[in-house]
Design a protein around this motif. Structure first.
Motif, PDB file in Angstrom:
ATOM      1  N   SER A  57       0.839  -1.215   0.000  1.00  0.00           N
ATOM      2  CA  SER A  57       0.000   0.000   0.000  1.00  0.00           C
ATOM      3  C   SER A  57       0.867   1.256   0.000  1.00  0.00           C
ATOM      4  N   GLU A  58       1.945   1.212  -0.789  1.00  0.00           N
ATOM      5  CA  GLU A  58       2.868   2.345  -0.897  1.00  0.00           C
ATOM      6  C   GLU A  58       2.921   2.808  -2.350  1.00  0.00           C
ATOM      7  N   LEU A  59       1.846   3.407  -2.813  1.00  0.00           N
ATOM      8  CA  LEU A  59       1.768   3.860  -4.201  1.00  0.00           C
ATOM      9  C   LEU A  59       2.145   5.332  -4.296  1.00  0.00           C
ATOM     10  N   SER A  60       3.235   5.608  -4.994  1.00  0.00           N
ATOM     11  CA  SER A  60       3.588   6.995  -5.300  1.00  0.00           C
ATOM     12  C   SER A  60       2.732   7.471  -6.470  1.00  0.00           C
ATOM     13  N   PRO A  61       2.716   8.779  -6.739  1.00  0.00           N
ATOM     14  CA  PRO A  61       1.789   9.308  -7.750  1.00  0.00           C
ATOM     15  C   PRO A  61       1.866   8.628  -9.110  1.00  0.00           C
ATOM     16  N   PHE A  62       3.064   8.204  -9.545  1.00  0.00           N
ATOM     17  CA  PHE A  62       3.185   7.599 -10.870  1.00  0.00           C
ATOM     18  C   PHE A  62       3.768   6.191 -10.797  1.00  0.00           C
ATOM     19  N   SER A  63       3.533   5.510  -9.686  1.00  0.00           N
ATOM     20  CA  SER A  63       3.991   4.130  -9.561  1.00  0.00           C
ATOM     21  C   SER A  63       3.181   3.215 -10.476  1.00  0.00           C
ATOM     22  N   ASP A  64       3.839   2.152 -10.945  1.00  0.00           N
ATOM     23  CA  ASP A  64       3.114   1.105 -11.658  1.00  0.00           C
ATOM     24  C   ASP A  64       2.201   0.364 -10.685  1.00  0.00           C
ATOM     25  N   LEU A  65       1.119  -0.167 -11.225  1.00  0.00           N
ATOM     26  CA  LEU A  65       0.211  -1.003 -10.446  1.00  0.00           C
ATOM     27  C   LEU A  65       0.629  -2.457 -10.683  1.00  0.00           C
ATOM     28  N   ASP A  66       1.306  -3.062  -9.706  1.00  0.00           N
ATOM     29  CA  ASP A  66       1.802  -4.434  -9.831  1.00  0.00           C
ATOM     30  C   ASP A  66       0.708  -5.399  -9.386  1.00  0.00           C
ATOM     31  N   VAL A  67       0.101  -6.095 -10.348  1.00  0.00           N
ATOM     32  CA  VAL A  67      -1.055  -6.948 -10.072  1.00  0.00           C
ATOM     33  C   VAL A  67      -0.866  -8.304 -10.739  1.00  0.00           C
ATOM     34  N   VAL A  68      -1.243  -9.337 -10.022  1.00  0.00           N
ATOM     35  CA  VAL A  68      -1.249 -10.693 -10.568  1.00  0.00           C
ATOM     36  C   VAL A  68      -2.675 -11.236 -10.509  1.00  0.00           C
ATOM     37  N   LEU A  69      -3.136 -11.783 -11.635  1.00  0.00           N
ATOM     38  CA  LEU A  69      -4.379 -12.543 -11.622  1.00  0.00           C
ATOM     39  C   LEU A  69      -3.985 -13.995 -11.322  1.00  0.00           C
ATOM     40  N   LEU A  70      -4.239 -14.391 -10.098  1.00  0.00           N
ATOM     41  CA  LEU A  70      -3.833 -15.708  -9.628  1.00  0.00           C
ATOM     42  C   LEU A  70      -5.015 -16.674  -9.734  1.00  0.00           C
ATOM     43  N   HIS A  71      -4.729 -17.907 -10.162  1.00  0.00           N
ATOM     44  CA  HIS A  71      -5.826 -18.867 -10.272  1.00  0.00           C
ATOM     45  C   HIS A  71      -5.335 -20.262  -9.916  1.00  0.00           C
ATOM     46  N   ASP A  72      -6.271 -21.057  -9.483  1.00  0.00           N
ATOM     47  CA  ASP A  72      -5.988 -22.468  -9.220  1.00  0.00           C
ATOM     48  C   ASP A  72      -5.754 -23.170 -10.567  1.00  0.00           C
ATOM     49  N   PRO A  73      -4.829 -24.134 -10.635  1.00  0.00           N
ATOM     50  CA  PRO A  73      -4.579 -24.810 -11.911  1.00  0.00           C
ATOM     51  C   PRO A  73      -5.817 -25.488 -12.496  1.00  0.00           C
ATOM     52  N   SER A  74      -6.808 -25.767 -11.662  1.00  0.00           N
ATOM     53  CA  SER A  74      -8.006 -26.461 -12.146  1.00  0.00           C
ATOM     54  C   SER A  74      -8.962 -25.554 -12.918  1.00  0.00           C
ATOM     55  N   VAL A  75      -8.792 -24.242 -12.790  1.00  0.00           N
ATOM     56  CA  VAL A  75      -9.691 -23.310 -13.485  1.00  0.00           C
ATOM     57  C   VAL A  75      -9.371 -23.338 -14.974  1.00  0.00           C
ATOM     58  N   ASP A  76     -10.406 -23.432 -15.794  1.00  0.00           N
ATOM     59  CA  ASP A  76     -10.237 -23.528 -17.245  1.00  0.00           C
ATOM     60  C   ASP A  76      -9.498 -22.304 -17.792  1.00  0.00           C
TER      61      ASP A  76
END
Length: 762
Positions: free
Chosen positions: A57-76
């Motif tokens: 929760s340390e976002l500077s004004p022009f920081s990148d938004l580091d996001v992962v869409l994580l899923h269980d291997p069973s999800v299609d």
């Protein structure tokens, strides 16, 4: 000025940016994965995860938004792809700087196992939306793996960190620090969190987090004032950032460097603890009074790989123990114990004024110890011991340099100069004086005025206090006063002119002092940057030293000024036949990292201007030029910075200029530079017996040399030689000018030329 910005408000703004990003991502996730039972994608196994700075929760004004869409291997896979597109595309349309990835839990764990950066990002992972149990389980697995493989992983982190610092330098000492990548920067503060997570060591958590928060404040202000993502705190940005934070410009620069210095110190202590934790277990000798200490000197020993001041030593009555410990640590290449440094700062008594001979020798030993000096001095400085040994140091501590050539702050540059000086101490008669002068050569930069002139009496006073005799202190002061003499003269004067070497010889007086000055010059330049000791600068400086040595050595016959005609004695003049007005021949040879062009033309008014214009249009930067007239021919020697000059191609490019087919005045007209200082043109009196010297200092741009040459030719005057020096975007060129009879200019003509050049360069 004391900074008055609202730290709590800036920290809250970082948190608020993260919360705002959370809300947007949750909205998109909810739209992509409904929870009302109407969609087959509903159910566990998908989550949006914030990692890195966003995870904290340390976002500077022009920081990148580091996001992962994580899923269980069973999800299609098709479902995952559809969800990802439903989230990423709206963010891209919004212009969000997104650093995104899509991984299942197995892939994520494998990535963390092979890439320490991915692992460190997961250590700060936070569920934004979706299956939090999936995230918590993965994070626990990654953390367990990180701890299990800690011995291997920390070495990966160390290697990557060393490579990064080699590239970005240290925040505290780099000329232009990188708030994120430099040693002591934000990346280092995050590494401290990861090292603690190994369970191998502990770090003062409150101090570490507070330092990172303070540095994030500076980074936030930099983003806000520049209006884009930027990490380098350069000189142009500092005033605006300082105003944003309610500071003065110098105060901000010092504040940021102090933060970097403290983070770097914490990191150094942490890595030392890591080394201790990873070292094979050894049997430690235990005495009735505690662990056995290997003695190094009186009151000084080695314990657990660190040099310590022993418990029996009393710094109050024996203040010299500080010098013994520092010199012993630096010579052995061992760290000085931080605890001992703090103890010395708190209890060290005053050394006598002047110091005893043994104290003087120990200081010289420390300064001459090579690379070991830097770490030991930093520890002493951080604890406050340096202020007791050298109070004048405070004025240059963490002080940035105004010169674009410098890669370090003034204090670190001074230490690096000592390191280089230690390598040539056998080349001088008094290595002790060289060592002290190396440390003190820029000591005057903390005061108003020319730092060489201001620094001389300061250096004399310090040398006296350190126990040197009056004569030796005077030599140290003289070295400080003239430490820029040799490179300045070598790059801005004609070193072939006997007057040049004679003038320098009058200042240095003896060969012993010349050796000291030459060694200090080389050490200073190498510690500055590669550009300051390029093959060209080194060759010119060493050439000048040998010519001065010839003047000082009565057994060597040196040419007189009356014999000098403007051409180097060791460069043969090429054979030439009859020349038409636009005829010329050109040869090229490698020379001191660039090329040496020998050009034979007919002797006519303005030929040097035509050549300078042609070379400028060919894209060549001129370092020096000289010419000699032989009958109806003019032979000129041009030194250019490019090493790959093709003679045939350059001949073709020069031919139109020599034939008068180019409008040089139109193509090389000087462009106006907004807010640039006015050109400064000076007549340098009494520096040559055979020519008038004209110095031009102006902002660099194409066509500058041609403009000066053309102005000189328009007055019916000739250039015997010219010498160009560039510092950042400023040039300092010196032209040796003669009249139609080859004699120095009279006062009236010289004044007219000066004024004409100032007008032409305006």
């Amino acid at each position: 000025m004391t900074h008055e910005f609202d730290k709590a408000a800036l920290a809250q703004q970082r948190s608020d940016r993260a919360l705002e990003a959370d809300r947007r991502l949750r909205q998109l996730f909810a739209e992509a994965v409904p929870t009302d039972g109407s969609d087959p994608r509903e159910g566990p196994g998908l989550a949006l995860v914030a990692v890195g700075g966003y995870g904290r929760s340390e976002l500077s004004p022009f920081s990148d938004l580091d996001v992962v869409l994580l899923h269980d291997p069973s999800v299609d896979e098709s479902v995952v792809r559809e969800v990802a597109e439903a989230i990423w595309y709206p963010l891209w349309n919004d212009g969000v700087a997104l650093d995104h990835s899509v991984r299942d839990t197995v892939q994520m764990r494998e990535a963390a196992a092979t890439d320490h950066r991915a692992a460190m990002g997961m250590l700060d992972a936070r569920t934004v939306a979706g299956d939090s149990g999936l995230v918590m389980a993965l994070r626990s697995q990654v953390l367990a793996d990180w701890r299990r493989d800690a011995r291997k992983r920390v070495e990966e982190v160390r290697e990557a960190r060393n490579t990064r610092i080699e590239r970005a330098g240290w925040l505290a000492h780099a000329a232009v620090p990188d708030l994120k990548e430099s040693g002591g920067g934000l990346r280092d503060s995050v590494i401290l969190r990861a090292l603690v997570a190994t369970w191998l060591i502990d770090v003062p958590h409150g101090e570490s987090e507070s330092l990172r928060s303070d540095l994030l404040d500076v980074r936030d202000a930099l983003h806000q004032t520049v209006g884009r993502r930027v990490e380098r705190l350069d000189a142009d940005a500092i005033p605006d950032v300082a105003r944003f934070l309610g500071m003065g410009a110098e105060e901000l620069d010092l504040h940021a460097r102090q933060l970097g210095r403290r983070i770097a110190h914490l990191a150094s202590l942490s890595w030392h603890k890591i080394d201790e934790a990873l070292a094979p277990p050894t049997k430690r000798s235990i005495t009735p009074t505690g662990p056995a200490v290997t003695p190094l000197a009186e009151g000084v020993g080695v314990l657990d790989g660190e040099v310590i001041v022993t418990g029996k030593a009393d710094p109050t009555t024996d203040p010299e123990v500080a010098l013994r410990a520092a010199a012993a640590a630096a010579r052995a290449g061992l760290p000085l114990s931080p605890g001992s440094a703090v103890r010395l700062a708190a209890s060290m008594g005053e050394l006598p004024d002047p110091w005893s001979p043994s104290s003087s020798r120990l200081m010289v030993d420390l300064l001459s110890s090579g690379q070991g000096l830097v770490r030991v001095w930093d520890e002493l400085d951080f604890a406050g011991v340096v202020d007791l040994l050298l109070p004048e140091w405070v004025a240059i501590r963490l002080r940035g340099s105004s010169s674009p050539v410098h890669r370090f702050t003034v204090d670190r540059h001074s230490l690096e100069t000592c390191v280089y000086a230690a390598k040539v101490k056998r080349d001088v008669a008094r290595p002790d004086l060289l060592a002290v002068a190396a440390l003190l050569h820029d000591i005057g930069k903390g005061a108003e005025g020319d730092h060489s002139e201001v620094g001389e009496p300061m250096a004399v006073q310090i040398a006296r206090r350190w126990g040197f005799s009056e004569d030796d202190a005077a030599v140290v002061g003289k070295l400080v006063r003239w430490h820029l003499l040799l490179p300045t003269i070598a790059t801005r004067r004609d070193i072939e002119d006997p007057s040049t070497a004679a003038n320098v010889a009058e200042i240095v007086e003896t060969e012993d002092f010349l050796d000291l000055l030459a060694a200090l010059t080389a050490s200073d330049a190498q510690a500055t940057s590669p550009a300051a000791w390029s093959p060209w600068r080194q060759g010119l400086t060493e050439g000048l030293v040998e010519k001065v040595r010839g003047v000082l050595d009565d057994s060597v016959t040196t040419p007189t000024a009356e014999d000098y005609e403007g051409w180097p004695a060791d460069v043969p003049i090429p054979d030439h036949g009859a020349m038409g007005p636009s005829d010329f021949t050109l040869t090229v040879e490698p020379h001191q990292g660039g090329s040496l062009l020998t050009i034979v033309t007919s002797d006519r008014q303005g030929v040097m201007a035509d050549l300078a214009g042609g070379l400028a249009l060919a894209g060549l930067a001129i370092r020096s030029a000289r010419t000699v007239t032989l009958g109806d021919a003019a032979v000129s020697l041009w030194e250019v910075s490019r090493a790959d000059v093709d003679a045939a191609r350059l001949t073709d490019r020069l031919r139109p200029a020599m034939a008068g087919e180019l409008d040089l005045s139109g193509r090389l007209e000087l462009t106006s530079i907004p807010d640039a200082p006015d050109a400064r043109v000076r007549l340098l009196d009494r520096l040559s017996e055979t020519a008038t010297l004209v110095e031009v200092r102006v902002q660099d741009r194409r066509g500058l040399v041609w403009t000066v040459c053309d102005q000189i030719a328009s007055m019916g005057l000739s250039i015997r030689s010219a010498h160009m020096s560039t510092y950042g975007d400023e040039v300092r060129d010196v032209f040796y000018v003669v009249d139609g009879d080859g004699q120095p200019l009279d006062d009236a003509t010289a004044t007219t030329l000066r004024d004409g050049l100032a007008t032409a360069l305006a």
